[in-house]
Design an enzyme around this catalytic site. Structure first.
Site, short mmCIF file in Angstrom:
data_model
loop_
_atom_site.label_atom_id
_atom_site.label_comp_id
_atom_site.label_asym_id
_atom_site.label_seq_id
_atom_site.Cartn_x
_atom_site.Cartn_y
_atom_site.Cartn_z
N LEU A 43 0.82 -1.22 0.00
CA LEU A 43 0.00 0.00 0.00
C LEU A 43 0.85 1.26 0.00
CD1 LEU A 43 -3.00 -0.92 2.32
CD2 LEU A 43 -2.92 -0.78 -0.17
N HIS A 266 0.09 -8.97 18.86
CA HIS A 266 -1.35 -8.93 18.59
C HIS A 266 -2.06 -9.96 19.46
CE1 HIS A 266 -5.15 -8.76 16.51
NE2 HIS A 266 -4.70 -7.85 15.68
N ARG A 337 -4.15 -3.29 21.83
CA ARG A 337 -3.52 -4.59 21.61
C ARG A 337 -2.46 -4.94 22.65
NH1 ARG A 337 -2.87 -4.34 14.99
NH2 ARG A 337 -5.12 -4.46 14.55
N GLU A 432 5.31 0.97 7.19
CA GLU A 432 5.84 0.25 8.36
C GLU A 432 7.36 0.29 8.41
OE1 GLU A 432 5.29 -4.09 10.61
OE2 GLU A 432 4.53 -3.81 8.57
N ARG A 442 0.88 0.37 18.12
CA ARG A 442 -0.01 0.78 17.03
C ARG A 442 -1.44 0.39 17.35
NH1 ARG A 442 -2.50 -1.45 12.71
NH2 ARG A 442 -1.44 -3.47 12.79
N LEU A 448 -2.91 0.50 7.71
CA LEU A 448 -3.36 0.81 6.36
C LEU A 448 -3.48 2.32 6.18
CD1 LEU A 448 -6.15 -1.91 5.92
CD2 LEU A 448 -3.72 -2.05 5.37
#
Length: 656
Positions: A43, A266, A337, A432, A442, A448
């Protein structure tokens, strides 16, 4: 060395507009004279390559996959944040900015984060125009759902395929520019070094992964958009090809590596099932909108579940510990997270884990199915449930998902200024691969957002500040620096092939990963990090004496590719541990066991936080740690960029 962040002056709401107005411009006729090298086609890289070519620059874009559509951005599931406030629930650019700064435990650069929040709405408009099929409400507006660390619904999504759909939109923009001739695409090509001419990044040396040919490419600027370094841990949610090579080779040429110890764990990954595994699978954070996280209250019940004598669906309600709802009532199952991961670890460390290994808790949709009906849950998460069933062999509609934390995203990366340029002139870093926007943690759905913000909106406006100081096309591949770097790359490749030892590349990677996870993983201590700093050079030394890389360099050779990447991890991992040991505090994903709140702390007694939470030391560590590589046998050198907070006040990060 002084690190100049080039943050614009003035109120934070006006910094980006002021900076764009003050930035240099290049007229359309002159843009055609500049060649920009973009490494990475996810991306961030794909958006940058497409946007810069649309503006008139000549672009060369490189990726090691066989197509840009296979970039790891495709793996993002849950969504992308933006402050549209379609839900009319109080969201705003300011609130998105604050949630992101707070979520990063006040270790991100304020101005960069505000810019990210500011351009977030433009990203959604851009992607809708490209045809990205975001979910919509009955009335036609784009739908939103909640993610961790926020009390508003601001996450746009396309079922559990958001990254894939965004990447397809980006890929179509990129393919249009390839067809027009603005972008020359180099798939199956791996960057192995950056070439500096008079201290400026002016090209790269690559290896054709099909033919094995090593060659150079020259440009007027280089952009790295090569993702994160989570695979230093061996087991992670990253694709197995994800690596640190491009960023690390740039670091060895003088680019500073910032905050490498900031790794995100995560909380909702499928637990490890055996030592045969080579990667882990992520279950989207979006599942925590409707799933409730719990572990048994007693060790006896947990043991029965582990032995298979008790079905978790049969555990009585009063025997379940919905620990996130208990500990963080304001955010509940949508706690950030890092906090959710540590809470899961605490439950398992207490002997209440439910996986056969003891490392697992439940994500349960029983109540949501009863409240909303199974068809609604299928519409929201069907592909994720299907993926879980295929991997775990259990139906999550009937039996709760089993989850456990795993390495996912890396907040550290190459140091960049406000223009996204590293301390090496001409070397820009996006997504990243840079450090700039997330701090020590994060928030979900912001990866994204950052990748597309950097690619579509930031670098197209800032790269001219560098290019305007350069005469286009003055450096060619016949410059002696290119031949010198090519020879170094060739020598390194030949050395790997000639060792002919007795151990596989994967065995070294796994050994390194165990050290990194045990000593620099979810919980870190000075003692453990010191042990890792002593152990990693020993693994590295044996690697260069005893690794076996079959085949040759004259054709496709996946073992050779892996060997080069693991060699880089064996160097980078040591710097990561130096950073973690130096930062004598806990913040976000960097949790030092020596630095946590206790019952004796006045903040706990005043009810501002709870025992066991991360304890920052703003008086000593309110800075970016930018590390300079000084050679394999020397510790890296630390440079600091002080962080200043004007728009927000430093505070204890509490979600209770």
């Amino acid at each position: 060395m002084s690190l100049d962040s080039k943050i614009p002056s003035g109120p934070i709401e006006q910094k980006w507009s002021k900076h764009k107005m003050d930035s240099k411009l290049i007229n359309p006729a002159n843009k055609r004279k500049f060649t920009i090298i973009v490494v990475g086609s996810g991306l961030a890289g794909g958006a940058a390559a497409a946007s810069l070519a649309e503006m008139g620059y000549k672009v060369k874009c490189f990726c090691y996959q066989d197509s840009p559509r296979r970039a790891h951005s495709i793996a993002a599931q849950g969504g992308i944040n933006a402050a549209k406030n379609y839900q009319n629930d109080g969201d705003s650019i300011r609130r998105l900015f604050y949630d992101t700064v707070k979520g990063g435990d006040f270790r991100a650069r304020e101005a960069n984060v505000y810019r990210l929040a500011e351009v977030s709405n433009n990203i959604i408009d851009q992607c809708v125009a490209q045809g990205v099929p975001f979910a919509r409400e009955y009335g036609g507006l784009l739908d939103n759902r909640s993610f961790g660390g926020a009390q508003v619904s601001r996450t746009f999504y396309a079922r559990g395929q958001t990254g894939q759909q965004l990447l397809i939109g980006c890929y179509q923009a990129l393919e249009k520019e390839i067809h027009k001739g603005g972008v020359t695409m180099y798939p199956r090509t791996e960057m192995l070094d950056v070439v500096l001419v008079d201290g400026h990044a002016k090209g790269i040396v690559v290896r054709d992964m099909v033919t094995g040919k090593i060659e150079s490419h020259a440009g007027d600027a280089v952009i790295l958009a090569t993702g994160g370094y989570g695979n230093v841990f061996f087991l992670s949610t990253n694709a197995m090809g994800c690596n640190v090579t491009a960023a690390w080779r740039a670091a060895k040429r003088g680019a500073f590596f910032a905050n490498p110890c900031y790794t995100q764990i995560h909380p909702t990954c499928i637990p490890v099932s055996g030592d045969y595994q080579s990667k882990l699978t992520l279950m989207s954070e979006s599942l925590r909108n409707d799933g409730r996280v719990w572990a048994p209250k007693s060790q006896d019940i947990a043991e029965k579940i582990r032995k298979g004598t008790l079905n978790p669906a049969d555990v009585a309600e009063d025997a379940r510990d919905y620990y996130l709802e208990r500990k963080y009532p304001s955010f509940g199952n949508l706690a950030p997270r890092d906090i959710s991961s540590r809470a899961a670890k605490e439950a398992c460390d207490d002997g209440r884990g439910v996986a056969k290994t003891g490392l697992g808790v439940y994500l349960d949709f029983r109540d949501a199915i009863a409240r909303l009906g199974e068809p609604t849950i299928r519409a929201r998460y069907g592909n994720l449930f299907q993926m879980y069933e295929k991997i775990a062999g259990e139906d999550p509609y009937k039996r709760p998902m089993m989850i456990y934390p795993a390495v996912h995203y890396t907040m550290g990366g190459l140091w960049v200024d406000y223009n996204l340029m590293s301390n090496v002139p001409g070397l820009h870093v996006l997504g990243e691969a840079n450090f700039s926007d997330h701090g020590a943690n994060r928030l979900g759905a912001s990866a994204l957002m950052q990748g597309l913000a950097d690619g579509y909106f930031v670098i197209p406006a800032t790269i001219a500040n560098y290019l305007a100081t350069q005469k286009p096309g003055t450096v060619k591949t016949d410059n002696p620096e290119f031949k010198k770097v090519e020879e170094e790359v060739t020598e390194r490749t030949n050395r790997l092939l000639s060792i002919n030892g007795k151990r596989t590349v994967d065995s070294f990677h796994k050994e390194l990963g165990e050290v990194m996870w045990n000593k620099c993983g979810m919980a870190r201590s000075r003692e453990g990090l010191t042990e890792a700093i002593a152990k990693i050079p020993q693994i590295r030394e044996e690697f260069w004496q005893n690794v076996r890389v079959p085949g040759s360099g004259a054709n496709a050779n996946m073992e050779l590719e892996k060997a080069g990447r693991v060699a880089d991890f064996l160097e980078f991992g040591e710097m990561m541990c130096y950073d973690a040991r130096d930062r004598e505090e806990s913040c976000g994903g960097h949790f030092r066991v020596e630095h946590q709140f206790t019952e004796a702390d006045p903040e706990v007694q005043a009810g501002k936080t709870q025992p066991g939470e991360a304890k920052r030391h703003d008086d000593k560590f309110c800075h970016v740690s930018a590390w300079e590589y000084k050679g394999n046998n020397a510790p890296p050198e630390l440079h600091k960029e002080q962080l200043e907070f004007e728009a927000v006040h430093l505070a204890i990060r509490s979600y209770a």
